[in-house]
Every structure is written in structure tokens, then in C-alpha cells.
Scaffold this motif. Structure first.
Motif, mmCIF file in Angstrom:
data_model
loop_
_atom_site.group_PDB
_atom_site.id
_atom_site.type_symbol
_atom_site.label_atom_id
_atom_site.label_comp_id
_atom_site.label_asym_id
_atom_site.label_seq_id
_atom_site.Cartn_x
_atom_site.Cartn_y
_atom_site.Cartn_z
ATOM 1 N N TYR A 242 48.663 41.560 -8.763
ATOM 2 C CA TYR A 242 49.913 40.803 -8.621
ATOM 3 C C TYR A 242 50.706 40.800 -9.930
ATOM 4 C CZ TYR A 242 53.009 36.751 -8.275
ATOM 5 O OH TYR A 242 54.100 35.921 -8.298
ATOM 6 N N ILE A 243 50.016 40.579 -11.031
ATOM 7 C CA ILE A 243 50.683 40.576 -12.339
ATOM 8 C C ILE A 243 51.322 41.934 -12.615
ATOM 9 C CG2 ILE A 243 50.282 40.468 -14.836
ATOM 10 C CD1 ILE A 243 48.096 38.369 -14.235
ATOM 11 N N SER A 244 50.561 43.003 -12.368
ATOM 12 C CA SER A 244 51.067 44.351 -12.609
ATOM 13 C C SER A 244 52.301 44.638 -11.758
ATOM 14 C CB SER A 244 49.972 45.386 -12.326
ATOM 15 O OG SER A 244 50.433 46.686 -12.553
ATOM 16 N N LYS A 245 52.242 44.241 -10.500
ATOM 17 C CA LYS A 245 53.378 44.463 -9.602
ATOM 18 C C LYS A 245 54.609 43.708 -10.085
ATOM 19 C CE LYS A 245 54.740 43.966 -4.750
ATOM 20 N NZ LYS A 245 54.294 43.528 -3.393
ATOM 21 N N GLU A 246 54.411 42.472 -10.511
ATOM 22 C CA GLU A 246 55.512 41.648 -11.003
ATOM 23 C C GLU A 246 56.155 42.282 -12.246
ATOM 24 O OE1 GLU A 246 57.823 37.979 -11.719
ATOM 25 O OE2 GLU A 246 56.768 38.747 -9.956
ATOM 26 N N LEU A 247 55.340 42.771 -13.158
ATOM 27 C CA LEU A 247 55.867 43.367 -14.395
ATOM 28 C C LEU A 247 56.657 44.641 -14.108
ATOM 29 C CD1 LEU A 247 52.803 42.906 -16.793
ATOM 30 C CD2 LEU A 247 54.827 41.448 -16.570
ATOM 31 N N LYS A 248 56.145 45.463 -13.202
ATOM 32 C CA LYS A 248 56.839 46.714 -12.889
ATOM 33 C C LYS A 248 58.154 46.459 -12.168
ATOM 34 C CE LYS A 248 52.641 49.487 -12.676
ATOM 35 N NZ LYS A 248 51.707 50.257 -11.820
ATOM 36 N N MET A 249 58.157 45.479 -11.272
ATOM 37 C CA MET A 249 59.393 45.151 -10.553
ATOM 38 C C MET A 249 60.458 44.614 -11.509
ATOM 39 S SD MET A 249 57.965 43.463 -7.005
ATOM 40 C CE MET A 249 59.618 43.015 -6.494
ATOM 41 N N SER A 250 60.019 43.955 -12.573
ATOM 42 C CA SER A 250 60.958 43.391 -13.544
ATOM 43 C C SER A 250 61.531 44.452 -14.471
ATOM 44 C CB SER A 250 60.258 42.310 -14.375
ATOM 45 O OG SER A 250 59.759 41.289 -13.546
ATOM 46 N N ARG A 251 60.897 45.652 -14.473
ATOM 47 C CA ARG A 251 61.355 46.764 -15.317
ATOM 48 C C ARG A 251 61.405 46.390 -16.800
ATOM 49 N NH1 ARG A 251 63.108 50.870 -12.186
ATOM 50 N NH2 ARG A 251 63.679 50.401 -10.021
ATOM 51 N N PHE A 252 60.441 45.580 -17.233
ATOM 52 C CA PHE A 252 60.390 45.181 -18.632
ATOM 53 C C PHE A 252 59.819 46.305 -19.492
ATOM 54 C CE2 PHE A 252 59.815 40.601 -17.048
ATOM 55 C CZ PHE A 252 61.171 40.337 -17.181
ATOM 56 N N LYS A 253 60.250 46.350 -20.753
ATOM 57 C CA LYS A 253 59.597 47.186 -21.739
ATOM 58 C C LYS A 253 58.283 46.513 -22.140
ATOM 59 C CE LYS A 253 62.894 50.273 -22.049
ATOM 60 N NZ LYS A 253 62.700 51.674 -21.603
ATOM 61 N N ALA A 254 57.446 47.231 -22.904
ATOM 62 C CA ALA A 254 56.098 46.739 -23.187
ATOM 63 C C ALA A 254 56.106 45.368 -23.863
ATOM 64 C CB ALA A 254 55.343 47.754 -24.045
ATOM 65 N N THR A 255 57.009 45.164 -24.828
ATOM 66 C CA THR A 255 57.016 43.889 -25.563
ATOM 67 C C THR A 255 57.371 42.723 -24.654
ATOM 68 O OG1 THR A 255 57.660 45.037 -27.594
ATOM 69 C CG2 THR A 255 57.998 42.657 -27.525
ATOM 70 N N ARG A 256 58.437 42.879 -23.876
ATOM 71 C CA ARG A 256 58.837 41.798 -22.961
ATOM 72 C C ARG A 256 57.819 41.649 -21.842
ATOM 73 N NH1 ARG A 256 59.166 37.788 -21.015
ATOM 74 N NH2 ARG A 256 60.851 36.851 -19.771
ATOM 75 N N ALA A 257 57.228 42.755 -21.395
ATOM 76 C CA ALA A 257 56.202 42.681 -20.351
ATOM 77 C C ALA A 257 54.993 41.895 -20.848
ATOM 78 C CB ALA A 257 55.777 44.088 -19.926
ATOM 79 N N THR A 258 54.642 42.068 -22.116
ATOM 80 C CA THR A 258 53.531 41.307 -22.687
ATOM 81 C C THR A 258 53.829 39.816 -22.664
ATOM 82 O OG1 THR A 258 52.819 43.140 -24.113
ATOM 83 C CG2 THR A 258 52.186 40.911 -24.783
ATOM 84 N N GLU A 259 55.056 39.442 -23.042
ATOM 85 C CA GLU A 259 55.443 38.025 -23.025
ATOM 86 C C GLU A 259 55.363 37.454 -21.615
ATOM 87 O OE1 GLU A 259 59.333 37.919 -24.649
ATOM 88 O OE2 GLU A 259 58.712 38.480 -26.692
ATOM 89 N N ARG A 260 55.882 38.199 -20.642
ATOM 90 C CA ARG A 260 55.878 37.718 -19.264
ATOM 91 C C ARG A 260 54.456 37.614 -18.723
ATOM 92 N NH1 ARG A 260 56.707 34.310 -15.632
ATOM 93 N NH2 ARG A 260 56.774 35.093 -13.476
ATOM 94 N N MET A 261 53.628 38.595 -19.068
ATOM 95 C CA MET A 261 52.239 38.562 -18.617
ATOM 96 C C MET A 261 51.523 37.325 -19.162
ATOM 97 S SD MET A 261 48.947 39.362 -19.967
ATOM 98 C CE MET A 261 49.324 40.535 -21.265
#
Length: 644
Positions: free
Chosen positions: A229-248
Motif C-alpha cells: 500500500y505504501i509503495s502504491k501510494e508513493l508511486k501514484m504521488s509521483r514523488f522524487k526519492a527525497t519527498r517520497a521518503t518524507e511521505r513514507m
């Protein structure tokens, strides 16, 4: 005239007629003469994938009674039998029971698609029953695939695997995931779910330990749902690695939708003896990659799990999550002891949907799915360091081919160590938990491309942690020897397995000098690059050994030749394990299993003696060390990565 390599129908008919005439006349004392012994020996040396010609079959059948003390001969003899002929089949079955005990390699061959007879396959299982669980875990992946070739769901092999799993928690957890990842297979999914139902029922009847193991599996299922679920959410958000880390980190924080991961107590699926005691959100990061793989850092219990304790997994798991996971398991647990029938009531797709619904009830998790990988940790490391355990979760790729290649590398490493040759390999563990996601053991290391870009040479990189002014090239002798040994091991093994697409981004170097390979998307000679060398042996690796005239380079060549000959002695085992993967979801094998076996057989050069094999390996090393095209391709690859 029959095509080349095919048996002549007229010869087959004549051989069958001859056997029908002589079948009733049994001479148990008949012995082959010297010429016949030579021909029999030649037949017995044939690899498992080599079909027997009519003449060879007639020869083995004629002298079958004199061969019962020769354990290597059983698999060849059983290929001679006409199992459609009741009288001949009965004779063969009786003789099989009198045969000398066979080796594991032969037992695995008897479980291949070449052998359909139930008594023959049962004989193979009886041989495996004498082996301990540690050895069987090396072959478990293939044993699960061998279930494809059984006549029934409720086979002797299925019951054997379930029985072992009921008595061994680690065996049960691996068996669960190996079966679970096959549920979506249109040909094998129904059987995989049927055997899984048998596993669930066996654990339900295994007392307190069985209940604890099933609870562990449910918690692992819930954890993988949350990660998906986390992975799907991050990919749908189209975040770069730094922002994806924050969201995760926000998602797994106390107020986040997946907060239970911070408190979840669960055995590590990659190593079930390790108890994870919750995620450390601030230490977790996302990698810079299209699939956004996640580096997960867990707290880990200091001691291995004691499954016999009253509550081995005691701790704070969300009650809703536990209840939901239990609800998902209820249809299986209620199925009763007749597990093949129970599986028919709940297909793999239905069970997967139930698990997804349970996960959703526990939190905001999406349906289970999974598989991919990146790096991991040395399989020999039994305990996590400093109470921490680091793994990689990746979703979006099928990790099953990587899992298979790494299993073969781990097996080969074990075969070498049995012969007192330790090449200090890093057979990290990959565990697919679905068809497009999974976990990868993390190994602290860096790709050679980055090391050379930042330090210019391998020596300067190693000097950061392995410096010794009195040692060779200013390094500790042990670190340099580790580098030389690991280079030799991976050169030989990647050559045998035909691993392709080798470049400096998928060659990793650990601070202690261990070199290892990652990313095995191309095997058995498949390679997207033109004119690939037999093995990846770049100029910088040779320079780190002191150049082609150094004693360390001589050692590298010696280790490579020794390893090659040791592995050639186990060719039957290696070939049998490949043969059992004929129907697996590994494209390089599934598309043309016969061709895959021939490619592997060609690499092993079973027609060579040890001296010829040494000459062959020396020539391959020379060719790889002087190849010009890989240098051009590597330069092109670096520029492509720079501009990407």
C-alpha cells in the motif's frame, strides 16, 4: 529416415519386440563383458537431460540385475522402462526397491517431468526423507515446483513437504511464501493453493508451536500488505526519492495510516529466526529508482525466536490487524483434514482476495502483491547487528528469477565449502512475496561505478576501512585475499549460469573486500549488450589484484579453475535443479526448457577431464580480461547514466 537426434521408429519397434520375447526369460546372473561394461559406463556418464537411444535402453534393460549395486544407474534404468506395459512396469518397480540407495541429485531427477510413475516419484521422496531440514531448504524452491508434475494434489511429495513444515517453523514460513507466490499461475495456482491449505491444517494440528507459526504468517501477510500500500501510494504521488521518503515516514508514523508497522512484532520473512520488533521510521529511506524501492530499518530482538515459549511473538500488534488476519485464515483452518477437497472450495484468487480484505480491515492497505529486489546481506550473518535489521522492499518487478539465481549461487557456495574452498561469496537472500514484489536482504556496499568515480581505484576505497601500511598495496592482506577469492567465485558462477547485462552498476563491493553481483534479469547467455565476454573481469578489478603479472592474479586464476572443477563434479545436481524449474515463472527457462538445459550443460563441459577444464577456464579468463567491446559498452553505459 528419422531426423537427426530422433529415434528410428523401426528400431524402437524391433527393440520392443525383442524385449517382449525375452521378458519371461530372466537371467539374474547375466554379466556384461568388458566392451559392454565400457558402453554402460558411457551411458551412466550422460547428463540427466540427455535422452537415451534405443540401443542404450536395451543394454541397460538386459543387464539390469547386475546394475542394482550401482546407485548412479537407477535413473538411467528407469528411463528404459515401458511403463505402459504392466508386466514390465511391475518388474521395474520390484527391482527399484532392491537398488542401492541413491543420492539427492538422483532423487531430484526422479521428481522431474521426465518421470510420471507414482511409485518412482514416491521412491524419490523416500530418499529425501533421510535428509535434514537444513539440506532440504537448499532445494525447497525446486521441490515446490516439482509439485507441478505430480498426478494429484494429495501426492506423496506434497504430504512430505507439509509434514516437514509442521515440525519446523522456518520451513513452514518459506513453504508458505513459495506456494503463495504461485497462486496466480493459471496452470499451477490451484495446486499451490491446495497444498497451502494442507499446510494451514497441519499447523492447526501442531499444537502451540503450530498456532504460533500460523500467527507469524498472518502477521507477515499483513506487513506485506501495508508495504504494498505504501509503495502504491508513493508511486501514484509521483514523488522524487527525497519527498517520497518524507511521505513514507509520515505514513508509518504514529498518526499515519500504516502506524502498526512501528509496533508490529513479526519474524523476518527472509530469516524466520529473527524477530522484528517494529519499524524505525526515521531510518527508512526510498532509493532513487523508477520503482522507488524502500530501505526498511527494523528493531530486532537480540536472541533468536524461541518457538516453544508460551508466547514467542508476544507484543503489541493492533488487535484489528490480528483479528482481520485471523478472519482471512478462517476458511482454511475450517477446511478440515481432507485438504485437497478444501482447496477446491477456495481458489488461489479467492484466498488472495480474502487476505487483501483482511489487510484493508486492519488499516488502509491495498491488496497483496509483490516482488523485486536490489541488495541484501550475507546469508551467513545469522543475527542482525546492534539490534537493527535492514531489508529492501521493492514492488513492480518479478523477483523470482533473481531468487532462483541467488539460490543456485548459495548452493554452489555450499558445494565449494564442502570441498574446503571458501571464496567468501555474498549469496544474499531474495524472497518474492507475490508476482511483483518482495524483500531483499540489504548488504552494506557500493557499486563499482560509484567507487571508481569517487576514489579512482578499488585500493583507495578499501583503504578507508582496510588500511595497513605493512600490507600489500597498503591494505590488510585478508581484505585483498577476500577480494581475489570473491572475484574468482562470481566469475565462475556467473559464467556457468550465463548471467548477462554485466556492468559496473551491478557489481558491488563491500568495505571488507567482498565483491558480488546483483540484478539477474538476463541468464543462460541472454544479454542485451553486443559481444559480451564470458565473464565480467574489468581492467580495474585486475589492477586491484596487482596486474596480470602479480601473485594475486595467479591466485585468482587458480581459485577459478579449482572452483570450476568442483562444481562440474556436481553437474547432475545443478542440471536436475534447473530441470525442475521447467514450468516456473522464469522466462529464460520456461520458454524453452530443453534449450536452457543444453546451454547449462555446454558451460559445464562434461566431456572434459579436469586438465582440459582447467585449460578451458584459463582461456575464458584470458578472453574476458582482454575483451575490448565490454570497455566500449561500459563507457557508453556510463555516459547514458550521466545524461539520464
Amino acid at each position: 529416415m528419422a531426423p537427426v537426434g530422433w529415434e528410428n521408429p523401426a528400431e524402437l519397434k524391433a527393440a520392443k519386440l525383442a524385449r517382449s520375447v525375452t521378458r519371461g526369460v530372466i537371467d539374474r546372473e547375466l554379466k556384461p563383458n568388458s566392451e559392454e561394461r565400457r558402453r554402460i559406463a558411457a551411458v551412466l556418464r550422460l547428463p540427466p537431460n540427455k535422452p537415451l537411444q534405443a540401443e542404450a535402453k536395451a543394454l541397460l534393460w538386459r543387464f539390469r540385475f547386475s546394475l542394482v549395486s550401482e546407485k548412479r544407474a537407477l535413473t538411467k534404468f528407469l528411463k528404459c522402462v515401458d511403463w505402459s506395459d504392466a508386466q514390465e512396469a511391475q518388474q521395474a518397480s520390484e527391482l527399484m526397491q532392491q537398488w542401492a540407495p541413491i543420492e539427492v541429485a538422483d532423487a531430484l531427477e526422479l521428481l522431474s517431468p521426465d518421470f510420471k510413475n507414482d511409485e518412482v516419484r514416491a521412491h524419490a521422496v523416500a530418499t529425501l526423507q533421510a535428509k535434514d531440514d537444513d539440506e532440504l531448504l537448499y532445494y525447497l524452491l525446486q521441490l515446490v515446483q516439482a509439485l507441478r508434475f505430480e498426478a494429484f494434489d494429495d501426492s506423496r511429495l506434497a504430504r512430505f513437504l507439509v509434514g516437514r513444515a509442521a515440525a519446523n517453523p522456518a520451513f513452514a514460513i518459506f513453504l508458505h511464501w513459495y506456494l503463495f507466490t504461485e497462486w496466480e499461475d493459471p496452470e499451477f495456482g490451484g495446486r499451490a493453493s491446495a497444498v497451502h491449505s494442507g499446510l494451514v491444517n497441519a499447523l492447526a494440528g501442531a499444537g502451540r508451536v503450530g498456532e504460533a507459526v500460523w500467527l507469524a504468517i498472518r502477521r507477515q501477510t499483513d506487513m506485506m500488505s501495508q508495504l504494498a500500500y505504501i509503495s502504491k501510494e508513493l508511486k501514484m504521488s509521483r514523488f522524487k526519492a527525497t519527498r517520497a521518503t518524507e511521505r513514507m515516514r509520515e505514513m508509518v508514523a504514529e498518526s499515519g495510516p500504516c502506524s502498526e508497522l512501528a509496533a508490529l512484532r513479526v519474524p523476518l520473512p527472509l530469516q524466520p529466526s529473527t524477530l522484528l520488533e517494529g519499524l524505525l521510521p526515521q531510518d527508512c529511506t526510498c532509493f532513487k529508482s523508477a520503482q522507488l524501492p524502500i530501505k526498511l530499518v527494523f528493531k530486532a530482538a537480540p536472541q533468536p525466536i524461541d518457538w516453544t515459549s508460551p508466547a514467542p511473538l508476544a507484543g503489541s500488534v493492533h488487535a484489528a490487524a490480528a483479528a482481520a488476519a485471523a478472519a482471512a485464515a478462517a476458511p482454511l483452518a475450517a477446511a478440515g483434514s481432507n485438504w485437497p477437497d478444501a482447496a477446491a472450495a477456495a481458489s488461489g484468487t479467492q484466498l488472495r482476495s480474502q487476505a487483501a480484505a483482511a489487510a484493508a480491515a486492519a488499516g488502509d492497505a491495498s491488496p497483496l502483491s509483490g516482488s523485486e529486489q536490489q541488495q541484501q546481506q550475507q546469508q551467513q550473518q545469522q543475527r542482525p547487528a546492534a539490534g537493527r535489521c535492514v531489508v529492501i522492499y521493492k514492488k513492480g518487478d518479478d523477483l523470482r528469477q533473481d531468487q532462483f539465481v541467488l539460490q543456485m549461487i548459495s548452493l554452489m557456495d555450499n558445494l565449494l565449502k564442502r570441498e574446503n574452498l571458501d571464496l567468501r561469496l555474498t549469496p544474499y537472500t531474495v524472497l518474492p512475496t507475490g508476482s511483483d514484489d518482495g524483500l531483499v536482504q540489504f548488504v552494506p556496499s557500493a557499486p563499482l561505478s560509484r567507487i571508481l568515480a569517487e576514489h579512482r581505484t578499488i585500493h583507495k576505497f578499501l583503504a578507508q576501512t582496510q588500511a595497513d601500511p605493512q600490507g600489500p598495496f597498503g591494505l590488510k592482506a585478508e581484505a585483498l585475499e577476500t577480494f581475489v577469492r570473491s572475484c574468482a567465485g562470481y566469475c565462475v558462477m556467473t559464467y556457468i549460469l550465463g548471467v548477462g547485462d554485466r556492468h559496473l552498476d551491478n557489481l558491488m563491493l563491500a568495505p571488507d573486500g567482498r565483491l558480488f553481483h546483483i540484478d539477474f534479469g538476463y541468464i543462460l547467455g541472454n544479454d542485451p549488450k553486443p559481444f559480451p565476454p564470458p565473464m565480467k573481469l574489468c581492467r580495474e578489478m585486475i589492477e586491484a589484484m596487482g596486474g596480470q603479472d602479480s601473485s594475486y592474479y595467479v591466485q585468482f586464476r587458480m581459485f577459478s579453475c579449482e572452483a570450476y572443477n568442483i562444481l562440474r563434479k556436481s553437474a547432475d545436481l545443478i542440471l536436475s535443479l534447473f530441470h525442475l524449474m521447467a514450468g516456473a515463472s522464469i522466462e529464460a527457462i520456461r520458454n524453452n526448457p530443453e534449450n536452457a538445459m543444453l546451454k547449462l550443460q555446454e558451460k559445464l563441459r562434461l566431456d572434459f577431464d579436469d586438465e582440459q577444464a582447467i585449460e578451458q577456464m584459463q582461456a575464458l579468463i584470458n578472453e574476458s580480461a582482454t575483451a575490448l567491446m565490454p570497455q566500449i559498452v561500459e563507457t557508453t553505459h556510463r555516459w547514458a547514466q550521466y545524461w539520464r
